[in-house]
Design an enzyme around this catalytic site. Structure first.
Site, PDB file in Angstrom:
ATOM      1  N   LYS A  51      80.437  39.238  17.118  1.00  0.00           N
ATOM      2  CA  LYS A  51      81.721  40.307  16.255  1.00  0.00           C
ATOM      3  C   LYS A  51      81.447  41.920  16.507  1.00  0.00           C
ATOM      4  CE  LYS A  51      82.285  36.954  12.588  1.00  0.00           C
ATOM      5  NZ  LYS A  51      81.971  36.386  11.456  1.00  0.00           N
ATOM      6  N   GLN A  95      79.286  37.999   5.701  1.00  0.00           N
ATOM      7  CA  GLN A  95      79.016  36.849   6.618  1.00  0.00           C
ATOM      8  C   GLN A  95      78.420  35.579   6.016  1.00  0.00           C
ATOM      9  OE1 GLN A  95      79.386  36.694  10.139  1.00  0.00           O
ATOM     10  NE2 GLN A  95      78.939  34.473   9.743  1.00  0.00           N
ATOM     11  N   ASP A 117      88.487  38.707   6.126  1.00  0.00           N
ATOM     12  CA  ASP A 117      88.469  37.339   6.474  1.00  0.00           C
ATOM     13  C   ASP A 117      89.529  36.598   5.842  1.00  0.00           C
ATOM     14  OD1 ASP A 117      86.469  36.526   8.365  1.00  0.00           O
ATOM     15  OD2 ASP A 117      84.650  36.954   6.688  1.00  0.00           O
TER      16      ASP A 117
END
Ligand code: NDP
Length: 277
Positions: A51, A95, A117
């Site tokens: 990422k 994460q 997200d």
């Protein structure tokens, strides 16, 4: 049979995002993504590194904050609050998996306006009520792939195998929002083959190497393989590609299908959050 080339499309979108970032930079806006990585899970390390790399490629600033797996919950909460209040941070990513702590609770502390997200209950709820704000990256990537390939979902029978909160569930809702007739199957589904064979578009996200063979697939169906199964350093999908490819009208491979779209859609979400501010 046509192979759906996710890598090609993801590269094209990356170029578009680069231009958007350059235009934002001209207005002294510097898109910034804060990534919180807790513990030292090797897969998470790889995901975060990828990422970061993609952010750099596009001109987005990635700030990775690492915390120990045995740390206090309050430290994570304080960090999320700090990023929520930091005007220079446009998106916050926690994460997954989060070791030892309540992941859902922490995700929900991220401001919905910075929830890159799309995993927060607020953003999932907006998708569920057909008022999409931020759609999770993998479902968004799949929908974008279908759009780019001119595969219309309206009125089609779409069967999704897998009902996780990050793939199957939000994808089912997002496809329903686009007028597909959606069936969602899972490990308790009875007569799975009978159901998957009704699919004009079959999307598989279960995490089982080569589980779907030609006997699960209708002639001329579109098959989207979300699975990523790492065996002996090789990546395999949930679909047995060689066995299914001649029956399908179009099929996405692994690697090179949904995977590259997911990461680019995450960054596309970040740019949307910057533009919506
Ligand atoms: P989860 O393990 O959270 O969910 C798996 C789902 O598959 C569950 O709903 C489960 O059912 C269902 N399932 C498992 N076995 C069967 C079976 N035999 N028949 C029918 N349904 C079954 O996985 P994720 O959704 O997180 O990920 C799925 C796959 O997609 C993984 O390989 C993952 O690596 C990959 N992935 C790929 C991404 C990409 O960018 N390409 C992004 C995210 C994930 P039940 O709910 O009943 O347990």
């Amino acid at each position: 049979m046509h192979i759906i080339d996710g890598k090609f499309w993801a590269n094209k979108i990356a170029e578009e995002l680069k231009l958007k970032v350059q235009n934002l930079n001209k207005k002294s806006i510097f898109p910034t993504l804060a990534i919180i990585l807790i513990g030292d899970n090797p897969s998470s390390e790889i995901y975060v590194r990828n990422k970061e790399k993609k952010c750099t490629e596009i001109g987005i600033k990635a700030m990775v904050k690492r915390l120990p797996a045995d740390g206090e919950e309050q430290k994570v909460i304080d960090l999320i609050k700090k990023f929520n209040n930091d005007e220079k941070v446009h998106g916050i990513l926690l994460q997954s998996p989060v070791p030892n702590l309540d992941e859902k609770k922490l995700m929900n502390l991220i401001s919905p306006k910075k929830d890159v997200d799309g995993f927060s209950t607020v953003n999932l709820g907006l998708v569920a009520s057909n008022d999409e704000h931020i759609l999770a990256a993998t479902p968004k990537g799949i929908i974008k792939l279908l759009e780019l390939e001119n595969i219309d979902v309206a009125g089609k029978n779409v069967v999704i195998v897998g009902r996780s909160n990050i793939v199957g569930r939000p994808l089912a809702l997002a496809l329903l929002n686009r007028d597909a007739t959606v069936t969602i199957a899972h490990s308790k589904t009875v007569n799975l083959k009978e159901i998957t064979k009704t699919a004009d578009i079959l999307i598989v996200a279960i995490g089982k190497k080569h589980f779907i063979t030609e006997d699960y697939v209708k002639d001329d169906a579109v098959v989207i393989d979300v699975g990523i199964n790492r065996v002996d350093n090789h990546l395999y999908g949930d679909v047995d590609f060689d066995n299914v490819k001649n029956k399908a009208k179009a099929i996405s491979p692994v690697p090179g299908g949904v995977g590259p779209m997911t990461i680019i859609m995450l960054l596309s979400n970040l740019i949307s959050l910057v533009e919506d501010k």
